[in-house]
Design an enzyme around this catalytic site. Structure first.
Site, PDB file in Angstrom:
ATOM      1  N   ASP A 104      71.085  33.521  31.810  1.00  0.00           N
ATOM      2  CA  ASP A 104      69.691  33.690  32.247  1.00  0.00           C
ATOM      3  C   ASP A 104      68.784  34.242  31.153  1.00  0.00           C
ATOM      4  O   ASP A 104      67.606  34.513  31.401  1.00  0.00           O
ATOM      5  CB  ASP A 104      69.632  34.637  33.461  1.00  0.00           C
ATOM      6  N   ARG A 134      72.778  40.413  34.732  1.00  0.00           N
ATOM      7  CA  ARG A 134      71.736  40.302  33.707  1.00  0.00           C
ATOM      8  C   ARG A 134      71.546  41.589  32.904  1.00  0.00           C
ATOM      9  O   ARG A 134      70.766  41.597  31.940  1.00  0.00           O
ATOM     10  CB  ARG A 134      70.391  39.868  34.343  1.00  0.00           C
ATOM     11  N   ARG A 164      63.225  42.818  43.226  1.00  0.00           N
ATOM     12  CA  ARG A 164      63.798  43.185  41.928  1.00  0.00           C
ATOM     13  C   ARG A 164      63.257  44.533  41.437  1.00  0.00           C
ATOM     14  O   ARG A 164      63.943  45.530  41.523  1.00  0.00           O
ATOM     15  CB  ARG A 164      63.536  42.087  40.894  1.00  0.00           C
ATOM     16  N   HIS A 207      60.170  37.245  42.223  1.00  0.00           N
ATOM     17  CA  HIS A 207      59.437  37.931  41.152  1.00  0.00           C
ATOM     18  C   HIS A 207      57.949  37.663  41.370  1.00  0.00           C
ATOM     19  O   HIS A 207      57.576  36.567  41.789  1.00  0.00           O
ATOM     20  CB  HIS A 207      59.799  37.356  39.766  1.00  0.00           C
ATOM     21  N   CYS A 218      58.505  32.161  33.432  1.00  0.00           N
ATOM     22  CA  CYS A 218      59.767  32.902  33.246  1.00  0.00           C
ATOM     23  C   CYS A 218      60.278  32.780  31.817  1.00  0.00           C
ATOM     24  O   CYS A 218      60.946  33.681  31.316  1.00  0.00           O
ATOM     25  CB  CYS A 218      60.848  32.365  34.171  1.00  0.00           C
TER      26      CYS A 218
HETATM   27  N1  ARG Z   1      68.033  33.376  37.385  1.00  0.00           N
HETATM   28  C1  ARG Z   1      67.037  34.321  36.997  1.00  0.00           C
HETATM   29  C2  ARG Z   1      67.076  35.503  37.953  1.00  0.00           C
HETATM   30  O1  ARG Z   1      67.261  35.297  39.122  1.00  0.00           O
HETATM   31  C3  ARG Z   1      65.684  33.689  37.001  1.00  0.00           C
HETATM   32  C4  ARG Z   1      64.609  34.596  36.494  1.00  0.00           C
HETATM   33  C5  ARG Z   1      63.238  34.000  36.574  1.00  0.00           C
HETATM   34  N2  ARG Z   1      62.300  34.774  35.854  1.00  0.00           N
HETATM   35  C6  ARG Z   1      61.064  35.086  36.250  1.00  0.00           C
HETATM   36  N3  ARG Z   1      60.290  35.713  35.416  1.00  0.00           N
HETATM   37  N4  ARG Z   1      60.640  34.806  37.456  1.00  0.00           N
HETATM   38  O2  ARG Z   1      66.935  36.643  37.556  1.00  0.00           O
END
Ligand code: ARG
Length: 287
Positions: free
Chosen positions: A83, A108, A153, A182, A280
């Protein structure tokens, strides 16, 4: 007739004149992109991914930015961090201060020190976060104000931390739909110039209080429909005039044109499998 003559249309109250400002951004080529875990509803580790297609699509975004005169900086992609291509999550940067990320999911977490090291190497003052936050995925600067997402998040504690770090107004927005986990999947900054702030968003992605706050603060915002949001159309990057969006977000492209922007579509279908799009892949370095 020159191309300029053909394209020129009178600015009016309905179609304000928009001004581009070339940006400096950080990106990470998706050489190790894959979907091997599921931390958002878009991700399905059972489906095949095509890393070389992801790289080709990403290259198109990279070239588009370079063509717009952006200074595009690159961070080395690390094996085992599929990612890492979503550079927006690596930090939040205003001026010389970079507020580091602290990822919500363990998968991550190792990305955070990599981004911090890169920023430190470039001379940014890197603030180590105490609170869980996913950088520009959840923090967006509009004018003098920082819009901050929470719910999935970034923690509300990180909103307080960001307010302290930058000494700016931070507006907390609560996300309620797991597909728009996000802030940058549900809201796009179209013009960040103080006094001309303009955004687009998907109202149902927010709780009632946040919707009321957005309506009050940004009465002229573009409201995007569910179909365009469902291809991550709002995960867009604007230089104030050119707005780079998912090529499939057709209605949003039309709305942007009606508001005096030039919508530029790119196909990042492969990166959509990871739940990310244009924005992203883009961390703005506002120096
Ligand atoms: N697979 C990543 C996650 O779920 C995607 C992140 C997408 N990034 C963003 N800035 N919306 O963390």
């Amino acid at each position: 007739m020159s191309i300029t003559d053909q394209e020129e249309e009178p600015a009016s109250a309905e179609r304000p004149l928009r001004t581009p400002r070339a940006r400096t951004v950080l990106m990470c080529r998706p050489e190790h992109f894959d979907v091997v875990y599921r931390i958002n509803p878009w991700m399905n580790p059972g489906l095949p991914t095509d890393t070389s297609l992801a790289v080709r699509q990403w290259d198109e975004l990279y070239r588009l930015y370079v063509g717009l005169g952006f200074d595009v900086r690159l961070i080395e992609p690390l094996a085992g961090l599929p990612d890492m291509v979503y550079a927006a999550n690596g930090a939040f940067v205003i001026g010389n201060i970079a507020y580091g990320a602290s990822f919500a999911y363990p998968e991550r977490q190792p990305e955070a020190p990599a981004y911090r090291a890169w920023l430190r190497g470039e001379g940014f003052e890197v603030v180590a976060p105490r609170a869980v936050n996913e950088g520009e995925g959840d923090f967006l600067l509009v004018g003098e104000t920082i819009l901050a997402g929470t719910g999935f998040r970034s923690s509300s504690a990180s909103h307080r931390e960001v307010a302290e770090v930058y000494g700016r107004e931070v507006l907390t927005l609560r996300l309620v739909d797991p597909s728009f986990y996000h802030l940058d999947t549900a809201l796009a900054v179209l013009d960040d110039t103080p006094g001309r702030e303009h955004i687009a968003y998907l109202p149902p992605a927010f709780d009632a209080d946040s919707r009321a706050l957005l309506a009050e603060r940004y009465p002229d915002a573009i409201l995007v429909d569910g179909d365009d949001a469902a291809v991550l159309g709002l995960n867009a990057f604007s230089d104030g005039y050119h707005v780079v969006i998912a090529s499939r977000a057709l209605d949003f492209a039309r709305q942007l044109r009606d508001h005096g922007y030039e919508a530029m579509g790119v196909d990042l279908s492969e990166l959509l499998l990871g739940g990310g799009g244009v924005k992203c892949c883009t961390l703005e370095l506002r120096r």
